[in-house]
Scaffold this active site. Structure first.
Site, PDB file in Angstrom:
ATOM      1  N   ASP A   1      33.347  58.684 -35.905  1.00  0.00           N
ATOM      2  CA  ASP A   1      33.033  58.262 -37.273  1.00  0.00           C
ATOM      3  C   ASP A   1      31.876  59.130 -37.752  1.00  0.00           C
ATOM      4  OD1 ASP A   1      32.694  56.675 -39.679  1.00  0.00           O
ATOM      5  OD2 ASP A   1      33.594  54.997 -38.598  1.00  0.00           O
TER       6      ASP A   1
ATOM      7  N   LYS B   1      36.298  55.375 -27.278  1.00  0.00           N
ATOM      8  CA  LYS B   1      36.521  56.664 -27.975  1.00  0.00           C
ATOM      9  C   LYS B   1      36.034  56.649 -29.430  1.00  0.00           C
ATOM     10  CE  LYS B   1      40.615  57.883 -25.217  1.00  0.00           C
ATOM     11  NZ  LYS B   1      40.903  56.624 -24.504  1.00  0.00           N
TER      12      LYS B   1
ATOM     13  N   THR C   1      45.313  64.239 -24.065  1.00  0.00           N
ATOM     14  CA  THR C   1      46.379  64.873 -23.284  1.00  0.00           C
ATOM     15  C   THR C   1      47.759  64.614 -23.910  1.00  0.00           C
ATOM     16  OG1 THR C   1      46.255  62.979 -21.801  1.00  0.00           O
ATOM     17  CG2 THR C   1      45.205  65.000 -21.053  1.00  0.00           C
TER      18      THR C   1
ATOM     19  N   ASP D   1      35.863  52.360 -22.607  1.00  0.00           N
ATOM     20  CA  ASP D   1      36.637  53.492 -23.132  1.00  0.00           C
ATOM     21  C   ASP D   1      37.088  53.172 -24.564  1.00  0.00           C
ATOM     22  OD1 ASP D   1      38.375  55.644 -23.436  1.00  0.00           O
ATOM     23  OD2 ASP D   1      39.927  54.795 -22.145  1.00  0.00           O
TER      24      ASP D   1
ATOM     25  N   LYS E   1      37.545  50.310 -15.808  1.00  0.00           N
ATOM     26  CA  LYS E   1      37.598  50.826 -17.179  1.00  0.00           C
ATOM     27  C   LYS E   1      38.152  49.742 -18.085  1.00  0.00           C
ATOM     28  CE  LYS E   1      40.801  53.898 -18.874  1.00  0.00           C
ATOM     29  NZ  LYS E   1      41.232  53.543 -20.235  1.00  0.00           N
TER      30      LYS E   1
ATOM     31  N   ARG F   1      48.099  51.987 -13.306  1.00  0.00           N
ATOM     32  CA  ARG F   1      49.262  51.330 -12.722  1.00  0.00           C
ATOM     33  C   ARG F   1      49.481  51.539 -11.219  1.00  0.00           C
ATOM     34  NH1 ARG F   1      52.659  53.531 -17.592  1.00  0.00           N
ATOM     35  NH2 ARG F   1      50.949  55.028 -17.354  1.00  0.00           N
TER      36      ARG F   1
HETATM   37  O1  C5P Z   1      48.330  53.578 -15.541  1.00  0.00           O
HETATM   38  P1  C5P Z   1      47.718  54.942 -15.574  1.00  0.00           P
HETATM   39  O2  C5P Z   1      47.159  55.403 -14.230  1.00  0.00           O
HETATM   40  O3  C5P Z   1      48.613  55.978 -16.208  1.00  0.00           O
HETATM   41  O4  C5P Z   1      46.434  54.746 -16.536  1.00  0.00           O
HETATM   42  C1  C5P Z   1      45.633  55.813 -16.955  1.00  0.00           C
HETATM   43  C2  C5P Z   1      44.562  55.311 -17.852  1.00  0.00           C
HETATM   44  O5  C5P Z   1      43.836  56.434 -18.352  1.00  0.00           O
HETATM   45  C3  C5P Z   1      45.055  54.559 -19.086  1.00  0.00           C
HETATM   46  O6  C5P Z   1      44.055  53.577 -19.428  1.00  0.00           O
HETATM   47  C4  C5P Z   1      45.131  55.634 -20.145  1.00  0.00           C
HETATM   48  O7  C5P Z   1      44.949  55.111 -21.444  1.00  0.00           O
HETATM   49  C5  C5P Z   1      43.932  56.505 -19.764  1.00  0.00           C
HETATM   50  N1  C5P Z   1      44.007  57.877 -20.244  1.00  0.00           N
HETATM   51  C6  C5P Z   1      45.047  58.741 -19.921  1.00  0.00           C
HETATM   52  N2  C5P Z   1      45.056  60.017 -20.418  1.00  0.00           N
HETATM   53  C7  C5P Z   1      44.056  60.444 -21.209  1.00  0.00           C
HETATM   54  C8  C5P Z   1      42.992  59.586 -21.534  1.00  0.00           C
HETATM   55  C9  C5P Z   1      43.008  58.294 -21.029  1.00  0.00           C
HETATM   56  O8  C5P Z   1      45.942  58.364 -19.195  1.00  0.00           O
HETATM   57  N3  C5P Z   1      44.053  61.693 -21.638  1.00  0.00           N
END
Ligand code: C5P
Length: 232
Positions: A64, A61, A119, A59, A32, A211
Protein backbone atom coordinates in the site's frame (compact mmCIF):
# COMPACT_ATOMS: atom_id res chain seq x y z
CA UNK A 1 19.76 -16.61 11.36
CA UNK A 2 18.41 -19.95 12.51
CA UNK A 3 17.65 -22.63 9.97
CA UNK A 4 14.12 -23.96 10.49
CA UNK A 5 11.08 -25.70 9.04
CA UNK A 6 7.97 -23.48 9.03
CA UNK A 7 4.60 -25.25 8.82
CA UNK A 8 2.03 -23.42 6.66
CA UNK A 9 -1.15 -23.62 8.75
CA UNK A 10 -3.53 -23.14 5.84
CA UNK A 11 -6.72 -23.84 7.75
CA UNK A 12 -9.96 -21.82 7.71
CA UNK A 13 -10.73 -21.95 11.42
CA UNK A 14 -9.10 -21.83 14.83
CA UNK A 15 -10.71 -25.16 15.65
CA UNK A 16 -8.98 -26.99 12.77
CA UNK A 17 -5.71 -25.21 13.52
CA UNK A 18 -5.67 -26.22 17.17
CA UNK A 19 -6.75 -29.79 16.35
CA UNK A 20 -3.61 -29.89 14.18
CA UNK A 21 -1.25 -28.12 16.60
CA UNK A 22 -2.45 -30.23 19.57
CA UNK A 23 -0.69 -33.21 17.95
CA UNK A 24 2.67 -31.55 18.66
CA UNK A 25 3.32 -32.24 22.31
CA UNK A 26 7.11 -32.25 22.26
CA UNK A 27 8.72 -29.62 20.01
CA UNK A 28 6.63 -26.53 19.14
CA UNK A 29 7.05 -25.92 15.39
CA UNK A 30 7.49 -22.49 13.76
CA UNK A 31 4.11 -21.84 12.06
CA UNK A 32 3.00 -19.67 9.17
CA UNK A 33 -0.36 -17.90 9.46
CA UNK A 34 -1.56 -16.73 6.07
CA UNK A 35 -4.49 -14.68 4.81
CA UNK A 36 -7.04 -17.49 5.08
CA UNK A 37 -6.57 -18.16 8.78
CA UNK A 38 -5.91 -14.52 9.73
CA UNK A 39 -8.98 -13.21 7.90
CA UNK A 40 -11.09 -16.00 9.41
CA UNK A 41 -10.01 -15.53 13.02
CA UNK A 42 -8.31 -12.13 13.34
CA UNK A 43 -5.44 -11.21 15.65
CA UNK A 44 -6.65 -13.51 18.45
CA UNK A 45 -5.36 -16.52 16.50
CA UNK A 46 -1.87 -14.98 16.49
CA UNK A 47 -1.97 -14.31 20.24
CA UNK A 48 -3.23 -17.81 21.04
CA UNK A 49 -0.65 -19.63 18.90
CA UNK A 50 2.06 -17.42 20.41
CA UNK A 51 0.77 -18.18 23.91
CA UNK A 52 1.18 -21.87 23.13
CA UNK A 53 4.87 -21.26 22.54
CA UNK A 54 5.18 -21.29 18.73
CA UNK A 55 7.21 -18.87 16.64
CA UNK A 56 5.02 -17.20 14.02
CA UNK A 57 5.55 -16.06 10.43
CA UNK A 58 2.57 -13.78 9.67
CA UNK A 59 2.27 -14.00 5.89
CA UNK A 60 -0.02 -11.08 4.97
CA UNK A 61 2.09 -9.61 2.11
CA UNK A 62 1.41 -5.92 2.73
CA UNK A 63 1.36 -3.56 -0.29
CA UNK A 64 0.00 0.00 0.00
CA UNK A 65 1.21 3.59 0.27
CA UNK A 66 4.18 3.94 2.66
CA UNK A 67 2.24 5.65 5.46
CA UNK A 68 -0.47 2.97 5.50
CA UNK A 69 2.07 0.14 5.49
CA UNK A 70 4.03 1.82 8.28
CA UNK A 71 0.93 2.04 10.48
CA UNK A 72 -0.16 -1.50 9.63
CA UNK A 73 3.30 -2.84 10.48
CA UNK A 74 3.27 -0.99 13.82
CA UNK A 75 0.13 -2.92 14.76
CA UNK A 76 1.65 -6.22 13.62
CA UNK A 77 4.80 -5.61 15.68
CA UNK A 78 2.63 -5.32 18.78
CA UNK A 79 1.28 -8.80 18.01
CA UNK A 80 4.79 -10.03 18.75
CA UNK A 81 5.19 -12.13 15.59
CA UNK A 82 8.67 -13.40 14.70
CA UNK A 83 8.54 -12.84 10.94
CA UNK A 84 6.29 -10.96 8.52
CA UNK A 85 6.36 -9.79 4.90
CA UNK A 86 5.38 -7.32 2.17
CA UNK A 87 5.58 -6.95 -1.61
CA UNK A 88 8.87 -5.49 -2.85
CA UNK A 89 6.93 -3.96 -5.77
CA UNK A 90 5.59 -1.39 -3.27
CA UNK A 91 9.00 0.35 -3.74
CA UNK A 92 12.00 0.99 -1.48
CA UNK A 93 10.20 3.89 0.17
CA UNK A 94 7.35 1.63 1.19
CA UNK A 95 9.80 -0.98 2.50
CA UNK A 96 11.70 1.61 4.55
CA UNK A 97 8.40 2.86 6.00
CA UNK A 98 7.52 -0.74 6.87
CA UNK A 99 10.74 -1.12 8.87
CA UNK A 100 10.04 2.13 10.73
CA UNK A 101 6.57 0.92 11.64
CA UNK A 102 7.71 -2.55 12.60
CA UNK A 103 10.54 -1.44 14.90
CA UNK A 104 9.47 -1.57 18.55
CA UNK A 105 10.34 1.16 21.06
CA UNK A 106 13.20 -1.04 22.38
CA UNK A 107 14.72 -1.24 18.88
CA UNK A 108 13.80 -4.89 18.23
CA UNK A 109 11.56 -5.98 15.37
CA UNK A 110 10.33 -9.15 13.66
CA UNK A 111 12.29 -10.49 10.67
CA UNK A 112 10.94 -8.65 7.61
CA UNK A 113 11.09 -10.32 4.22
CA UNK A 114 9.86 -9.34 0.77
CA UNK A 115 7.92 -11.16 -1.90
CA UNK A 116 9.70 -10.44 -5.21
CA UNK A 117 7.61 -11.75 -8.08
CA UNK A 118 5.03 -14.29 -6.96
CA UNK A 119 5.93 -17.78 -8.14
CA UNK A 120 2.49 -17.86 -9.79
CA UNK A 121 3.62 -15.04 -12.11
CA UNK A 122 5.43 -16.24 -15.22
CA UNK A 123 7.35 -14.34 -17.89
CA UNK A 124 4.26 -14.05 -20.11
CA UNK A 125 1.89 -12.66 -17.44
CA UNK A 126 4.61 -10.31 -16.17
CA UNK A 127 5.09 -8.88 -19.68
CA UNK A 128 1.42 -8.77 -20.67
CA UNK A 129 -0.24 -7.78 -17.40
CA UNK A 130 2.48 -5.83 -15.61
CA UNK A 131 4.31 -4.47 -18.69
CA UNK A 132 7.66 -5.58 -17.26
CA UNK A 133 9.79 -6.68 -20.20
CA UNK A 134 12.99 -7.83 -18.48
CA UNK A 135 13.72 -11.54 -17.88
CA UNK A 136 11.90 -12.69 -14.73
CA UNK A 137 15.16 -13.87 -13.12
CA UNK A 138 16.62 -10.40 -13.46
CA UNK A 139 13.45 -8.84 -12.02
CA UNK A 140 13.52 -11.18 -9.00
CA UNK A 141 17.20 -10.36 -8.28
CA UNK A 142 16.57 -6.64 -8.73
CA UNK A 143 13.64 -6.70 -6.29
CA UNK A 144 15.77 -8.70 -3.83
CA UNK A 145 18.55 -6.06 -4.08
CA UNK A 146 16.03 -3.26 -3.51
CA UNK A 147 14.74 -5.09 -0.42
CA UNK A 148 18.28 -5.40 0.88
CA UNK A 149 19.02 -1.73 0.20
CA UNK A 150 15.82 -0.78 2.04
CA UNK A 151 17.14 -2.69 5.08
CA UNK A 152 14.97 -5.82 4.90
CA UNK A 153 16.31 -9.15 6.12
CA UNK A 154 15.52 -11.34 3.13
CA UNK A 155 13.01 -12.60 0.57
CA UNK A 156 10.47 -15.33 -0.03
CA UNK A 157 11.57 -17.15 -3.16
CA UNK A 158 11.44 -20.43 -4.99
CA UNK A 159 14.07 -22.86 -3.68
CA UNK A 160 15.51 -22.76 -7.21
CA UNK A 161 16.26 -19.03 -6.77
CA UNK A 162 17.73 -19.19 -3.24
CA UNK A 163 21.34 -19.78 -4.31
CA UNK A 164 21.25 -16.92 -6.77
CA UNK A 165 19.68 -14.58 -4.19
CA UNK A 166 22.56 -15.38 -1.81
CA UNK A 167 25.11 -14.75 -4.59
CA UNK A 168 23.45 -11.43 -5.35
CA UNK A 169 22.61 -10.16 -1.82
CA UNK A 170 25.03 -12.02 0.46
CA UNK A 171 24.91 -15.17 2.57
CA UNK A 172 23.27 -13.39 5.51
CA UNK A 173 20.30 -12.26 3.41
CA UNK A 174 17.57 -14.69 4.44
CA UNK A 175 15.80 -16.95 1.93
CA UNK A 176 12.43 -18.41 2.87
CA UNK A 177 11.35 -21.04 0.37
CA UNK A 178 7.99 -22.75 -0.18
CA UNK A 179 7.47 -25.46 -2.82
CA UNK A 180 9.03 -28.26 -0.77
CA UNK A 181 8.02 -31.89 -1.25
CA UNK A 182 9.31 -35.26 -0.04
CA UNK A 183 10.98 -37.31 -2.77
CA UNK A 184 8.22 -39.95 -2.49
CA UNK A 185 5.33 -37.48 -1.93
CA UNK A 186 2.55 -35.79 -3.93
CA UNK A 187 3.56 -32.60 -5.78
CA UNK A 188 -0.04 -31.24 -5.82
CA UNK A 189 -0.38 -27.86 -7.52
CA UNK A 190 3.24 -26.76 -6.93
CA UNK A 191 5.11 -26.52 -10.21
CA UNK A 192 8.75 -26.37 -9.25
CA UNK A 193 9.56 -28.35 -6.15
CA UNK A 194 12.57 -29.46 -4.12
CA UNK A 195 13.05 -31.96 -1.33
CA UNK A 196 14.05 -30.66 2.11
CA UNK A 197 17.56 -32.10 1.61
CA UNK A 198 17.95 -30.31 -1.74
CA UNK A 199 16.66 -27.06 -0.23
CA UNK A 200 19.34 -27.45 2.45
CA UNK A 201 22.07 -28.06 -0.15
CA UNK A 202 21.20 -24.97 -2.16
CA UNK A 203 21.22 -22.87 1.01
CA UNK A 204 17.58 -22.10 1.93
CA UNK A 205 17.45 -20.65 5.44
CA UNK A 206 13.82 -21.51 6.14
CA UNK A 207 11.54 -23.88 4.24
CA UNK A 208 7.76 -23.38 4.31
CA UNK A 209 5.95 -26.71 4.17
CA UNK A 210 2.17 -27.06 4.10
CA UNK A 211 0.34 -30.10 2.83
CA UNK A 212 3.24 -32.61 3.04
CA UNK A 213 2.85 -32.12 6.82
CA UNK A 214 -0.75 -30.90 7.36
CA UNK A 215 -2.29 -33.60 5.13
CA UNK A 216 0.01 -36.42 6.24
CA UNK A 217 -1.40 -39.41 8.06
CA UNK A 218 1.05 -38.72 10.86
CA UNK A 219 1.83 -34.97 10.78
CA UNK A 220 4.31 -35.12 13.66
CA UNK A 221 6.32 -37.86 11.93
CA UNK A 222 6.22 -35.89 8.65
CA UNK A 223 7.42 -32.74 10.45
CA UNK A 224 10.24 -34.65 12.14
CA UNK A 225 11.28 -36.19 8.83
CA UNK A 226 11.31 -32.74 7.28
CA UNK A 227 13.53 -31.38 10.08
CA UNK A 228 15.90 -34.37 9.80
CA UNK A 229 16.25 -33.95 6.02
CA UNK A 230 16.54 -30.15 6.08
CA UNK A 231 18.50 -29.44 9.24
CA UNK A 232 20.16 -32.82 9.79
O1 C5P B 1 0.92 -26.95 0.92
P1 C5P B 1 2.17 -26.32 0.40
O2 C5P B 1 3.46 -26.94 0.93
O3 C5P B 1 2.18 -26.19 -1.11
O4 C5P B 1 2.12 -24.83 1.02
C1 C5P B 1 3.03 -23.83 0.68
C2 C5P B 1 2.70 -22.57 1.39
O5 C5P B 1 3.58 -21.55 0.93
C3 C5P B 1 1.29 -22.05 1.13
O6 C5P B 1 0.86 -21.35 2.32
C4 C5P B 1 1.47 -21.08 -0.01
O7 C5P B 1 0.51 -20.06 -0.01
C5 C5P B 1 2.85 -20.50 0.32
N1 C5P B 1 3.56 -19.93 -0.82
C6 C5P B 1 3.87 -20.66 -1.96
N2 C5P B 1 4.53 -20.06 -3.00
C7 C5P B 1 4.88 -18.76 -2.92
C8 C5P B 1 4.58 -18.02 -1.76
C9 C5P B 1 3.91 -18.64 -0.73
O8 C5P B 1 3.57 -21.83 -2.03
N3 C5P B 1 5.56 -18.21 -3.90
Amino acid sequence: MGKDVIIACDFDSAEKTFAFLDKFTDKKPFVKIGMELYYAEGPSIVREIKRRGHKIFLDLKLHDIPNTVKKGMAVLSRLDVDMTNLHASGTKRMMQAAIEGLTRPDGTRPILIAVTQLTSTDQESMENDLLIREPIDKVVMHYASCAKEAGLDGVVCSPLEAGKVHDCCGRDFVTVTPGVRFADGDVGDQKRVMTPAEANRIGSDYIVVGRPITAAEDPVAAYERCCREFIG
